[in-house]
Design a protein around this motif. Sequence first.
Motif, PDB file in Angstrom:
ATOM      1  N   TYR A   1      65.188 -88.392  92.526  1.00 58.19           N
ATOM      2  CA  TYR A   1      64.222 -88.958  93.464  1.00 58.19           C
ATOM      3  C   TYR A   1      63.764 -90.325  92.950  1.00 58.19           C
TER       4      TYR A   1
ATOM      5  N   CYS B   1      62.513 -91.480 103.128  1.00 60.58           N
ATOM      6  CA  CYS B   1      63.588 -91.572 102.150  1.00 60.58           C
ATOM      7  C   CYS B   1      63.893 -93.052 101.935  1.00 60.58           C
TER       8      CYS B   1
ATOM      9  N   HIS C   1      67.085 -95.952 100.474  1.00 63.71           N
ATOM     10  CA  HIS C   1      68.436 -96.214  99.999  1.00 63.71           C
ATOM     11  C   HIS C   1      68.350 -96.972  98.680  1.00 63.71           C
TER      12      HIS C   1
ATOM     13  N   GLU D   1      64.381 -83.680  89.994  1.00 61.58           N
ATOM     14  CA  GLU D   1      63.427 -82.849  90.722  1.00 61.58           C
ATOM     15  C   GLU D   1      62.546 -82.031  89.789  1.00 61.58           C
TER      16      GLU D   1
ATOM     17  N   VAL E   1      60.073 -89.714  96.155  1.00 59.16           N
ATOM     18  CA  VAL E   1      60.650 -90.036  97.456  1.00 59.16           C
ATOM     19  C   VAL E   1      62.137 -89.703  97.443  1.00 59.16           C
ATOM     20  N   PRO E   2      62.636 -88.948  98.419  1.00 54.88           N
ATOM     21  CA  PRO E   2      64.065 -88.600  98.455  1.00 54.88           C
ATOM     22  C   PRO E   2      64.948 -89.845  98.571  1.00 54.88           C
ATOM     23  N   LEU E   3      66.133 -89.774  97.970  1.00 55.84           N
ATOM     24  CA  LEU E   3      67.124 -90.846  98.060  1.00 55.84           C
ATOM     25  C   LEU E   3      68.130 -90.504  99.147  1.00 55.84           C
ATOM     26  N   ALA E   4      68.450 -91.485  99.979  1.00 54.52           N
ATOM     27  CA  ALA E   4      69.339 -91.257 101.117  1.00 54.52           C
ATOM     28  C   ALA E   4      70.811 -91.307 100.739  1.00 54.52           C
TER      29      ALA E   4
END
Length: 308
Positions: A170, A184, A186, A248, A261-264
């Motif tokens: 993340y 998310c 990039h 995580e 924050v999630p990565l795309a």
Amino acid sequence: MTSVRQLRYFVDIADCGSFTAAADNLFIAQSALSRQIKELEQHLGTPLFERTARQPRLTAAGQAFYQRARKLLADLDKAERLAQDIGRGQRGSVRLNHSSTVPLAGLLLERIGAYLRDNADVSLEIAQQSSEAQLQDIAEGNLDVGLLRLPVLRQHDEVDVHPLFDEPLYLAVAAQHPRAQAACVHLAELRDERFISIPHGQRGGLSYQSAALCMQAGFFPRAAQVVSRKTTQLQLIQAGFGVALLPESMRALAPGSVVFVPLADEGCSTTVALACGRGQGEMLQRFVAALRGSAVGCGSLDQEQPAG
């Protein structure tokens, strides 16, 4: 010097009350038993028994010697059982170190707890250590098991490295960071961000993996004014010094003011691995098997692709 055999013979005679009964109990000739006791008394320089027509009685010296001899034999029996238990992997101590980016939480902690519950006479000595130092200490016999993140750049012939499981990465930012509210991001969008974790030229691990992903996105991460490869990077992110790509599992350690924050992008993950020396004893084999999930009754997360 007094032998263990002489001690056992002496104590058995005192317990049985006669040379004849002791000889029968020990399955030896009475003459051989008498000879051993005579040699023991000569070595000590004092008689241990008063020979009478009815039965031998302990002298004062014999009574004092008897108490200590029984204790010595009991301690020896305990030492033998302890050595046998350790040899069978039922007792002992395991030295386990882990990287700062491999928190002992979640599945790892569950498996360690399950192993300790099943092996009450085994203890763990746990410390935090860099991946490179773990591998070196294992190779030199100063450490039993290490938990680290791939890739490993330095290989040791005496050390096996087993991938355990993958987990997503993340973007970790301070709560006030502009990207904290994004659904998310990039990797390419992070070109101008300052990273508080920059890889060392001769070290692998999480910072190396993070830099490799950034380079795939077309840039090398820019260093923040303050950088760290330890868990202090969470505090640096919280203070607004920069950002980092974190696994995580580190979310459980992060303060509430650090947002993950999630990565795309595809492939944004990291691998936790177990390192151990070759030619382990049974106790270490069982511990390693428990962490790898290959013990009976455990589903395996090991990718069965040993490296190193």
